[in-house]
Design a protein around this motif. Sequence first.
Motif, PDB file in Angstrom:
ATOM      1  N   UNK A   1     -37.728 -15.957  -4.716  1.00  0.00           N
ATOM      2  CA  UNK A   1     -38.914 -16.552  -5.323  1.00  0.00           C
ATOM      3  C   UNK A   1     -38.690 -18.001  -5.733  1.00  0.00           C
ATOM      4  N   UNK A   2     -39.785 -18.709  -5.907  1.00  0.00           N
ATOM      5  CA  UNK A   2     -39.740 -20.090  -6.377  1.00  0.00           C
ATOM      6  C   UNK A   2     -39.214 -20.113  -7.820  1.00  0.00           C
ATOM      7  N   UNK A   3     -38.265 -20.997  -8.075  1.00  0.00           N
ATOM      8  CA  UNK A   3     -37.831 -21.158  -9.460  1.00  0.00           C
ATOM      9  C   UNK A   3     -37.963 -22.629  -9.830  1.00  0.00           C
ATOM     10  N   UNK A   4     -38.184 -22.858 -11.096  1.00  0.00           N
ATOM     11  CA  UNK A   4     -38.296 -24.239 -11.571  1.00  0.00           C
ATOM     12  C   UNK A   4     -37.237 -24.482 -12.644  1.00  0.00           C
ATOM     13  N   UNK A   5     -36.879 -25.742 -12.782  1.00  0.00           N
ATOM     14  CA  UNK A   5     -35.915 -26.125 -13.813  1.00  0.00           C
ATOM     15  C   UNK A   5     -36.643 -26.170 -15.158  1.00  0.00           C
ATOM     16  N   UNK A   6     -35.874 -26.333 -16.236  1.00  0.00           N
ATOM     17  CA  UNK A   6     -36.539 -26.353 -17.550  1.00  0.00           C
ATOM     18  C   UNK A   6     -37.395 -27.611 -17.700  1.00  0.00           C
ATOM     19  N   UNK A   7     -37.187 -28.584 -16.783  1.00  0.00           N
ATOM     20  CA  UNK A   7     -38.038 -29.786 -16.823  1.00  0.00           C
ATOM     21  C   UNK A   7     -39.245 -29.656 -15.891  1.00  0.00           C
ATOM     22  N   UNK A   8     -39.348 -28.501 -15.234  1.00  0.00           N
ATOM     23  CA  UNK A   8     -40.551 -28.209 -14.459  1.00  0.00           C
ATOM     24  C   UNK A   8     -40.487 -28.556 -12.982  1.00  0.00           C
ATOM     25  N   UNK A   9     -39.292 -28.905 -12.473  1.00  0.00           N
ATOM     26  CA  UNK A   9     -39.185 -29.235 -11.052  1.00  0.00           C
ATOM     27  C   UNK A   9     -38.723 -28.019 -10.254  1.00  0.00           C
ATOM     28  N   UNK A  10     -39.247 -27.916  -9.041  1.00  0.00           N
ATOM     29  CA  UNK A  10     -38.806 -26.862  -8.132  1.00  0.00           C
ATOM     30  C   UNK A  10     -37.296 -27.066  -7.872  1.00  0.00           C
ATOM     31  N   UNK A  11     -36.519 -25.977  -7.815  1.00  0.00           N
ATOM     32  CA  UNK A  11     -35.057 -26.047  -7.824  1.00  0.00           C
ATOM     33  C   UNK A  11     -34.475 -26.945  -6.725  1.00  0.00           C
ATOM     34  N   UNK A  12     -34.869 -26.745  -5.463  1.00  0.00           N
ATOM     35  CA  UNK A  12     -34.265 -27.536  -4.370  1.00  0.00           C
ATOM     36  C   UNK A  12     -34.648 -28.997  -4.490  1.00  0.00           C
ATOM     37  N   UNK A  13     -35.893 -29.244  -4.867  1.00  0.00           N
ATOM     38  CA  UNK A  13     -36.345 -30.625  -5.060  1.00  0.00           C
ATOM     39  C   UNK A  13     -35.469 -31.287  -6.134  1.00  0.00           C
ATOM     40  N   UNK A  14     -35.219 -30.550  -7.219  1.00  0.00           N
ATOM     41  CA  UNK A  14     -34.473 -31.107  -8.352  1.00  0.00           C
ATOM     42  C   UNK A  14     -33.015 -31.374  -7.996  1.00  0.00           C
ATOM     43  N   UNK A  15     -32.347 -30.359  -7.462  1.00  0.00           N
ATOM     44  CA  UNK A  15     -30.897 -30.514  -7.249  1.00  0.00           C
ATOM     45  C   UNK A  15     -30.590 -31.350  -6.007  1.00  0.00           C
ATOM     46  N   UNK A  16     -31.220 -30.970  -4.897  1.00  0.00           N
ATOM     47  CA  UNK A  16     -30.798 -31.573  -3.631  1.00  0.00           C
ATOM     48  C   UNK A  16     -31.382 -32.966  -3.428  1.00  0.00           C
ATOM     49  N   UNK A  17     -32.517 -33.258  -4.051  1.00  0.00           N
ATOM     50  CA  UNK A  17     -33.111 -34.587  -3.846  1.00  0.00           C
ATOM     51  C   UNK A  17     -33.185 -35.426  -5.127  1.00  0.00           C
ATOM     52  N   UNK A  18     -33.817 -34.895  -6.161  1.00  0.00           N
ATOM     53  CA  UNK A  18     -34.100 -35.723  -7.347  1.00  0.00           C
ATOM     54  C   UNK A  18     -32.815 -36.259  -7.992  1.00  0.00           C
ATOM     55  N   UNK A  19     -31.798 -35.414  -8.092  1.00  0.00           N
ATOM     56  CA  UNK A  19     -30.533 -35.881  -8.711  1.00  0.00           C
ATOM     57  C   UNK A  19     -29.952 -37.021  -7.881  1.00  0.00           C
ATOM     58  N   UNK A  20     -30.101 -36.936  -6.564  1.00  0.00           N
ATOM     59  CA  UNK A  20     -29.542 -37.982  -5.686  1.00  0.00           C
ATOM     60  C   UNK A  20     -30.343 -39.272  -5.816  1.00  0.00           C
ATOM     61  N   UNK A  21     -31.648 -39.121  -5.987  1.00  0.00           N
ATOM     62  CA  UNK A  21     -32.497 -40.299  -6.230  1.00  0.00           C
ATOM     63  C   UNK A  21     -32.056 -40.989  -7.531  1.00  0.00           C
ATOM     64  N   UNK A  22     -31.922 -40.202  -8.589  1.00  0.00           N
ATOM     65  CA  UNK A  22     -31.589 -40.772  -9.909  1.00  0.00           C
ATOM     66  C   UNK A  22     -30.207 -41.440  -9.872  1.00  0.00           C
ATOM     67  N   UNK A  23     -29.229 -40.768  -9.275  1.00  0.00           N
ATOM     68  CA  UNK A  23     -27.859 -41.320  -9.269  1.00  0.00           C
ATOM     69  C   UNK A  23     -27.756 -42.531  -8.343  1.00  0.00           C
ATOM     70  N   UNK A  24     -28.423 -42.496  -7.195  1.00  0.00           N
ATOM     71  CA  UNK A  24     -28.350 -43.644  -6.266  1.00  0.00           C
ATOM     72  C   UNK A  24     -28.880 -44.893  -6.956  1.00  0.00           C
ATOM     73  N   UNK A  25     -30.066 -44.783  -7.548  1.00  0.00           N
ATOM     74  CA  UNK A  25     -30.675 -45.963  -8.187  1.00  0.00           C
ATOM     75  C   UNK A  25     -29.979 -46.289  -9.512  1.00  0.00           C
ATOM     76  N   UNK A  26     -29.620 -45.245 -10.262  1.00  0.00           N
ATOM     77  CA  UNK A  26     -29.075 -45.456 -11.608  1.00  0.00           C
ATOM     78  C   UNK A  26     -27.657 -46.015 -11.615  1.00  0.00           C
TER      79      UNK A  26
END
Length: 280
Positions: free
Chosen positions: A93-118
């Motif tokens: 099933x679909x799971x979301x993080x405590x911040x409301x993002x879908x799990x794969x979007x959060x881990x596999x993409x969003x973290x990489x976006x934040x770290x690359x730019x940050x």
Amino acid sequence: MRTVVITGGTDGLGKGLALHYLREGARVIAVGSTPAKGEAFLAEAADSNRATFLRADLTSVRAAMDLIATLEDICPTVDKLILCAQRYRLFGPRTTTHEGFEHSFALAYLSRHILSHGLRKLLEPAPWPVVMNVGTPGVPLGRIHWDDPQLARRYSGTKATLQSFRANDLLGVAFAALYPDTPIRYIGYNPGVVSTGMPAHLPRPIRPVAKASFAVFATSVTKAVVPMTDLLDDPPGDPFTAYRAKRRLALSGPAFDQDAALRLHHLTRDLLDAAAPGPS
Ligand SMILES: NC(=O)c1ccc[n+]([C@@H]2O[C@H](COP(=O)([O-])OP(=O)(O)OC[C@H]3O[C@@H](n4cnc5c(N)ncnc54)[C@H](OP(=O)(O)O)[C@@H]3O)[C@@H](O)[C@H]2O)c1
């Protein structure tokens, strides 16, 4: 001394790269979510005082931002940022993080976006700064679901995983377009099939099949890291490149479309602004 930061540096390809750079005399900071894996990594690093483990659950935006703050405290510069943290959720099933993002979007993409730019400000002063985003460029599957990137309406784990792959291709394209004067070389890298612990995390019904096919077809981590370190140590001149093992990929087609890349960048910024995680 070079500083190499590796998310997912406690297992699989990330750990292979971490141990390689320790042997090469670099300072290595391995990031993962499981303390026991971090301790095992430090034990394998023998008594090197150049090895550090930082625990962070990169499904969390707040944790990715805290990681940037920690790295700013402990590193004057970062020479190589290698993004390997991943946990496939192809089924279930679909799971979301405590911040409301879908799990794969959060881990596999969003973290990489934040770290690359940050981490750009820590990378830019290094002599040959490189970001290597390890994923699946060159695989013609998956797309960005522009109207529903969190897949709240028609979720499937495979769809979410494939979307995260395509989002990472576009992340590299956008990074190069947004910072035309940066010395950072951004590399999207597909290692091919590599014998890591990844099949152990797949769901039970397909785990034995995945393990058996990995045993037959997969390259060892030791072999797979060789072309990766070649690229990391002697990066191509172009700001963004994509590779599948040793083969450089043409940056054509929707996977590397600059308009789509910038559109995803702005959509991601909007999502992050809307989530706006408070102080930890
Ligand atoms: N192996 C292959 O055949 C293959 C093929 C194509 C692409 N790739 C790509 O290569 C990269 C590395 O894959 P791999 O096979 O080496 O993976 P792996 O052996 O499963 O290692 C994954 C790493 O990510 C970390 N991780 C997982 N969830 C995390 C979280 N929430 N927060 C922080 N870290 C987390 C794990 O540590 P913890 O468990 O402690 O969190 C571990 O260090 C991935 O991006 C993958 O997509 C691999």
